[in-house]
Design an enzyme around this catalytic site. Structure first.
Site, PDB file in Angstrom:
ATOM      1  NE  ARG A 214      44.292  83.671  70.511  1.00 32.32           N
ATOM      2  CZ  ARG A 214      43.164  83.238  70.658  1.00 32.32           C
ATOM      3  NH1 ARG A 214      41.971  83.789  70.396  1.00 32.32           N
ATOM      4  NH2 ARG A 214      43.029  82.067  71.220  1.00 32.32           N
TER       5      ARG A 214
ATOM      6  CB  ALA B   9      26.240  84.471  73.834  1.00 34.69           C
TER       7      ALA B   9
HETATM    8  C1  LIG Z   1      38.161  76.954  66.053  1.00 34.82           C
HETATM    9  C2  LIG Z   1      37.905  77.997  67.383  1.00 34.82           C
HETATM   10  C3  LIG Z   1      38.508  77.784  68.666  1.00 34.82           C
HETATM   11  C4  LIG Z   1      38.213  78.566  69.543  1.00 34.82           C
HETATM   12  N1  LIG Z   1      38.670  78.428  70.963  1.00 34.82           N
HETATM   13  C5  LIG Z   1      38.646  79.248  71.982  1.00 34.82           C
HETATM   14  C6  LIG Z   1      38.821  79.144  73.116  1.00 34.82           C
HETATM   15  O1  LIG Z   1      39.621  78.206  73.508  1.00 34.82           O
HETATM   16  N2  LIG Z   1      38.697  80.006  74.114  1.00 34.82           N
HETATM   17  C7  LIG Z   1      37.779  81.085  73.950  1.00 34.82           C
HETATM   18  O2  LIG Z   1      37.291  82.059  74.582  1.00 34.82           O
HETATM   19  N3  LIG Z   1      37.307  81.339  72.655  1.00 34.82           N
HETATM   20  C8  LIG Z   1      37.712  80.505  71.777  1.00 34.82           C
HETATM   21  N4  LIG Z   1      37.091  80.712  70.446  1.00 34.82           N
HETATM   22  C9  LIG Z   1      36.049  81.745  70.082  1.00 34.82           C
HETATM   23  C10 LIG Z   1      34.701  81.466  70.658  1.00 34.82           C
HETATM   24  O3  LIG Z   1      34.387  80.085  70.216  1.00 34.82           O
HETATM   25  C11 LIG Z   1      33.536  82.135  69.919  1.00 34.82           C
HETATM   26  O4  LIG Z   1      33.841  83.439  70.020  1.00 34.82           O
HETATM   27  C12 LIG Z   1      32.450  81.878  70.492  1.00 34.82           C
HETATM   28  O5  LIG Z   1      31.961  80.576  71.009  1.00 34.82           O
HETATM   29  C13 LIG Z   1      31.082  82.579  69.899  1.00 34.82           C
HETATM   30  O6  LIG Z   1      29.855  82.180  70.839  1.00 34.82           O
HETATM   31  P1  LIG Z   1      28.485  83.039  70.501  1.00 34.82           P
HETATM   32  O7  LIG Z   1      27.575  82.215  71.416  1.00 34.82           O
HETATM   33  O8  LIG Z   1      28.658  84.181  70.431  1.00 34.82           O
HETATM   34  O9  LIG Z   1      28.232  82.426  68.743  1.00 34.82           O
HETATM   35  P2  LIG Z   1      28.345  81.011  68.271  1.00 34.82           P
HETATM   36  O10 LIG Z   1      28.502  79.806  68.954  1.00 34.82           O
HETATM   37  O11 LIG Z   1      28.666  81.153  66.838  1.00 34.82           O
HETATM   38  O12 LIG Z   1      26.630  80.720  68.004  1.00 34.82           O
HETATM   39  C14 LIG Z   1      25.616  81.395  67.046  1.00 34.82           C
HETATM   40  C15 LIG Z   1      24.238  80.920  67.277  1.00 34.82           C
HETATM   41  O13 LIG Z   1      23.547  81.772  66.290  1.00 34.82           O
HETATM   42  C16 LIG Z   1      22.672  81.074  65.483  1.00 34.82           C
HETATM   43  N5  LIG Z   1      22.400  81.937  64.313  1.00 34.82           N
HETATM   44  C17 LIG Z   1      23.401  82.631  63.596  1.00 34.82           C
HETATM   45  N6  LIG Z   1      22.883  83.396  62.557  1.00 34.82           N
HETATM   46  C18 LIG Z   1      21.672  83.071  62.735  1.00 34.82           C
HETATM   47  C19 LIG Z   1      20.135  83.650  62.075  1.00 34.82           C
HETATM   48  N7  LIG Z   1      20.419  84.189  61.040  1.00 34.82           N
HETATM   49  N8  LIG Z   1      19.088  82.886  62.384  1.00 34.82           N
HETATM   50  C20 LIG Z   1      18.881  81.969  63.350  1.00 34.82           C
HETATM   51  N9  LIG Z   1      19.826  81.688  64.044  1.00 34.82           N
HETATM   52  C21 LIG Z   1      21.446  82.245  63.934  1.00 34.82           C
HETATM   53  C22 LIG Z   1      23.336  79.795  65.039  1.00 34.82           C
HETATM   54  O14 LIG Z   1      22.732  78.695  64.719  1.00 34.82           O
HETATM   55  C23 LIG Z   1      24.031  79.506  66.569  1.00 34.82           C
HETATM   56  O15 LIG Z   1      23.339  78.751  67.254  1.00 34.82           O
HETATM   57  C24 LIG Z   1      37.265  79.795  69.261  1.00 34.82           C
HETATM   58  C25 LIG Z   1      36.673  79.730  67.874  1.00 34.82           C
HETATM   59  C26 LIG Z   1      37.210  78.851  67.054  1.00 34.82           C
HETATM   60  C27 LIG Z   1      36.822  79.480  65.452  1.00 34.82           C
END
Ligand SMILES: Cc1cc2nc3c(=O)[nH]c(=O)nc-3n(C[C@H](O)[C@H](O)[C@H](O)COP(=O)(O)OP(=O)(O)OC[C@H]3O[C@@H](n4cnc5c(N)ncnc54)[C@H](O)[C@@H]3O)c2cc1C
Ligand code: SF4
Ligand code: FES
Lengths: 640, 260
Positions: free
Chosen positions: A332, A45
């Site tokens: 799930r 994201a």
């Molecule tokens: C093992 C596993 C397998 C998965 N497989 C799938 C799949 O096959 N298909 C699917 O659709 N989804 C899957 N998911 C879910 C999906 O991966 C996640 O929901 C999604 O990638 C989250 O993306 P995000 O960008 O919201 O956050 P994240 O990728 O968690 O990124 C968070 C970011 O925020 C930063 N951050 C956080 N807090 C702070 C702070 N206080 N200060 C500065 N930086 C901060 C971190 O450094 C990081 O860069 C899976 C999840 C897991 C655990």
């Protein structure tokens, strides 16, 4: 009372997004560079948002606590990403993806958001392929698909078992390009520890440099949080160890409503827990359920037997039996509960009795071992490393584990929270998955939010803000927020305690797992609501945080995150207690239909619960956003 | 089981470091190596000593955050896995295990076992991408990609950016890492327009970061947790040569500014 305006555009469902895009005011190109946007997080994201906003000409500052934007937890996603491309000609469509997702969420998500998600899903795949994401292909050179839980079409795109890695590296490459061009200022090893609100609007953040300990202030015209989910509140989960809730929790304490915190996903196929030392649980991708068959012995007395000694007729393929239409691909929440049920009946396998078999012997007969290896080789390797067992020969043992959080900060259709200027993307918001997320839809949502939604909707806010009029970091609000951050750090270091931080995190995890896990009831929730504040008090008296503030100090980082989890855990239970119905992942044992499934109460609970902070020691205030279904009928979820 | 650790401790980038010895408490052989360090760190905390700083996050071999040279080998004794996928059952009771940071000129130590690998990001920023503005892509199936090319691109793309290849190389070369990225894009039709400028810019930045040359020892691919093949290095060398020749004739601009 917070003002919750969902800002859902009027008009027919399928035209809302197009209409909204056409109506959003545009920021004059010459003015774009006068606006600064802070993006916290560079997972799917955050990285996609930061890159896309910079391409549009906004000034972007991006912050991550990781040492590189490429390390975000998104990297670990295995199975795939959904898109309504209908490349398989199996009857898929935007409407079907929308309907599966909203039904999968047990009718607790916002209709208009979910439809938009399904619409832009197709653009995501185009974008990623153009970036060089090496998706799996067929021999003719076209893209391949697989099936995932909760769907009867094959719409999941994948890159071996490393889809999240490849999508993240795609977004990271777009972000890197903009960093190289000087259009994004990247701050690594930088943890946001507070949100700065000026005149009711989000206008900055306070950051700790994790290498030097230095605290800095950053002002902007808008702040975007894309900081991921909070599942580590349970301690043991499939999340990366350092994933945490601090950014959204501290924003909550500055006035952003936290919606549906109790909607936490427990994934059915993870490697079972083996000991107290364990630091994380490993997911075995749901894609395995395409070819693996899940079973336990019919008789409890067989559960300690060698699986090969249990005759076919003595095996209970319980998902196939209970949900013949979806079988092993049931959603799930339903699959996890079914696993819990058979284990509660004493039929669980493995030393702890908390496990079920995921068996590939039929698939090996059909596809050969090489064929299974081709599809899932890396997952079998992971399983082997962790358990020292060869799943080509003996069935895998799996058990549900905490995996994802559907809840998060409340946002409107523009992805803006109730604090103007604060946008929340990806897993950190609450908007698209209702009470249960279907597989392969989190990656879709993260990239939809960052590439295709926020770059449009942020303008709706920015046009109302004078260019280059953001507050200076010398403002009193920045000072106050910095003092708050310094205060928390000083208090943590000053506790004259004995126990390491892990001691408290583990205990918190057990309280939540027992009180607010796969099955919940008022008695256990009330018990957890007694235990959590007591544990929190003990933490502040007896935690031992070694080291100092002005240096790299991993204990201090962890202590701050666990301190926030100890508060958030309470809100989870408050929310779960309030929602006196069963829906999706939220299974209240008091509300069960005759077949043992979730019994929703749409008359009373068809709302998003948006909790508002009322100050330390005060009960949070419940704001309700009614969920109005204009197009679909809130049906009973049926996977039989 | 119990083991004895000889761990590199270093307060900060500018202070001198040295080995310190620790006896572990009784361990479960199913523990991961990092879980063993967690347990040791909790004990240190209780004793009032500062825990050992080490990098980690996903703990399943995909984020590339963990590092560590264990008994002289980056990512420990086993082929094709990262440190976080190394289990205590691979060691014996009473073993003495040496734990050091990834050492390389371009990876300065930050603290104890944590090193600064941001040089990798800077290499990526000058060319590790295909320039495609959000929203400007054509339909994903408009350009078929032969399965073999897609599969080989995926082999290269599996790199987790951990830096073990650099730590293993006596020259501190980053060729395996850079060649994996260059090859991924070079193998795909989408990567062709920027192919020359990409390889020239990334190699130039790699040199500027102080990474050494490749002298064909292939220690890199031997320790790589994703078993990235050193054949990608040969592939990149060919690309680099062709790009150099072509740019000599056309004076094509190089680097990110040109890509933008
Ligand atoms: C093992 C596993 C397998 C998965 N497989 C799938 C799949 O096959 N298909 C699917 O659709 N989804 C899957 N998911 C879910 C999906 O991966 C996640 O929901 C999604 O990638 C989250 O993306 P995000 O960008 O919201 O956050 P994240 O990728 O968690 O990124 C968070 C970011 O925020 C930063 N951050 C956080 N807090 C702070 C702070 N206080 N200060 C500065 N930086 C901060 C971190 O450094 C990081 O860069 C899976 C999840 C897991 C655990
Ligand atoms: S090539 Fe291998 S060793 Fe080098 S960074 Fe990539 S994954 Fe790590
Ligand atoms: S901790 Fe992520 S690869 Fe080892």
């Amino acid at each position: 009372m917070a003002k919750l305006e969902s800002k859902i555009p009027s008009g027919p469902l399928a035209q809302k997004w197009t209409k909204h895009k056409a109506e959003i005011k545009l920021v004059n190109p010459a003015n774009k560079r006068k606006y600064e946007v802070i993006v916290v997080g560079a997972g799917l994201a955050g990285a996609s948002a930061a890159a896309s906003l910079a391409e549009l000409g906004y000034g972007v500052k991006c912050f991550v606590f990781h040492d590189s934007p490429r390390r975000a937890h998104s990297i670990a996603a295995q199975g795939g990403i959904n898109a309504a491309k209908n490349y398989q000609n199996d009857g898929d469509s935007v409407y079907r993806l929308f309907y599966d997702t909203i039904k999968g969420g047990d009718f607790r998500a916002r209709e208009a958001n979910v439809h938009r998600l399904a619409e832009v899903s197709v653009n995501i795949i185009d974008q990623c392929v153009a970036q060089g994401v090496p998706f799996a292909r067929e021999y003719g050179g076209l893209l391949a698909n697989r099936s995932f839980g909760g769907a009867q079409v094959s719409r999941t795109f994948y890159a071996r078992g490393q889809t999240g890695q490849q999508l993240l590296l795609g977004a990271y490459s777009a972000l890197s390009r903009m960093i190289g061009l000087g259009a994004v200022q990247m701050f690594t090893h930088s943890e946001m520890l507070d949100l700065v609100v000026v005149g009711g609007h989000a206008k900055g953040i306070i950051v700790r440099d994790l290498v030097t300990g230095e605290i800095s202030r950053h002002a902007a015209d808008a702040v975007v949080l894309a900081t991921g989910g909070y599942g580590n509140v349970f301690n043991l989960s499939t999340y990366a160890r350092n994933s945490n809730a601090t950014a959204i929790w501290r924003a909550y304490k500055r006035g952003a409503c936290f919606a549906n915190p109790c909607f936490t996903q427990i994934h059915p196929t993870c490697i079972p827990v083996t000991g107290d030392y364990q630091s994380k649980l490993t997911l075995m991708s749901e894609s395995l359920r395409n070819d693996g068959r899940i079973w336990v012995p019919k008789k409890p007395e067989d559960s300690k037997k060698n699986p090969s000694d249990i005759a076919e007729g003595d095996r209970d393929y319980y998902l196939e039996r209970m949900y013949p239409a979806f079988g092993n691909l049931a959603p799930r929440d339903i699959s996890s509960r079914a696993a819990k049920k058979v284990c509660d009946e004493g039929r669980g396998v493995g030393a702890s009795g908390l496990g079920v078999y995921l068996d590939f012997s039929d698939a090996i007969k059909r596809l050969t071992e090489a064929g299974v290896r081709e599809r899932y080789g890396n997952l079998f390797d992971i399983y082997h490393e962790i358990t020292d067992e060869n799943a080509y020969q003996v069935p895998m043992r799996i058990f549900p584990a905490v995996h994802y959080t559907m809840g998060g900060l409340w946002v409107d259709y523009n992805l803006m929270s109730n604090v103007p200027g604060l946008f929340v993307l990806g897993e950190a918001n609450f908007s698209d998955h209702g009470a249960n997320r279907l597989g392969a839809s989190a990656l879709m949502q993260g990239l939809a939010d960052g590439y295709f939604v926020l770059p449009y909707t942020i303008a709706d806010y920015l046009v109302g803000q004078k260019p280059a009029a953001r507050p200076k970091t010398a403002a009193a609000e920045f000072q106050q927020a910095e003092d708050n951050v310094r205060g928390i750090t000083a208090r943590l270091l000053a506790v004259p305690g004995k126990e390491p931080i892990s001691h408290f995190h583990k205990r918190l995890g057990k309280i939540l797992w027992n009180g607010c896990g796969m099955a919940r009831n008022a008695t256990n929730l009330k018990k957890a609501l007694q235990e959590i504040p007591a544990l929190r008090a003990e933490f502040w008296q007896n935690v031992n945080v070694p080291g100092e503030d002005a240096a790299l100090n991993q204990s201090l980082e962890r202590a701050g995150r666990v301190a926030d989890f100890l508060e958030l855990a309470e809100l989870l239970c408050v929310d779960a207690l309030d929602r006196d119905e069963s829906c999706g992942c939220h299974f209240r044992e008091e509300h069960v239909d005759p077949e043992g499934e979730c019994l929703r109460n749409d008359d009373q609970y068809a709302y998003a619960a948006a909790w508002e902070y009322q100050g330390e020691g005060q009960a949070p205030l419940l704001n309700k956003e009614p969920l109005v279904y204009e197009t679909v009928h809130m049906a009973k979820r049926n996977y039989k | 089981m119990k083991v004895k650790l000889k761990v590199w401790r270093q307060m900060s980038a500018n202070s001198a470091g040295g080995f310190k010895e620790y006896e572990t408490p009784d361990l479960n052989s199913n523990m991961s190596f990092l879980e063993m360090l967690d347990v040791v760190n909790d004990e240190l905390t209780i004793k009032g000593e500062e825990p050992i700083a080490f990098d980690h996050d996903c703990r399943e071999g995909i984020c590339g955050t963990c590092s560590l040279v264990i008994n002289g080998k980056p990512h420990g004794p086993h082929r094709g896995v990262a440190t976080c996928q190394t289990y205590m059952r691979n060691f014996s009771d009473g073993d003495v295990i040496t734990v050091e940071p990834f050492r390389a000129r371009s990876f300065p130590v930050i603290k104890d076992l944590i090193v600064d690998r941001s040089a990798f990001d800077r290499i990526m920023q000058v060319g590790g991408f295909i320039s495609v503005r959000t929203g400007s892509a054509c339909d994903a199936n408009a350009v078929p990609v032969p399965k073999e090319a897609a599969d080989l691109a995926m082999d290269a793309a599996a790199c987790i950016g951990c830096g073990a290849c650099v730590a293993a190389c006596k020259n501190g070369s980053a060729m395996l890492f850079v060649s994996a990225k260059v090859s991924q894009f070079g193998l795909l039709p989408q990567g062709q327009p920027e192919r020359d400028q990409r390889v020239l810019a990334m190699v130039k930045q790699m040199d500027a970061e102080g990474f050494g040359n490749c002298t064909n020892y292939y220690e890199c691919s031997a320790v790589c947790p994703k078993l990235i093949s050193h054949e990608f290095i040969a592939r990149m060398n060919r690309d680099f040569l062709k790009a150099t020749l072509r740019s000599a004739f056309t004076q094509a601009p190089t680097g990110a500014s040109a890509a933008g």
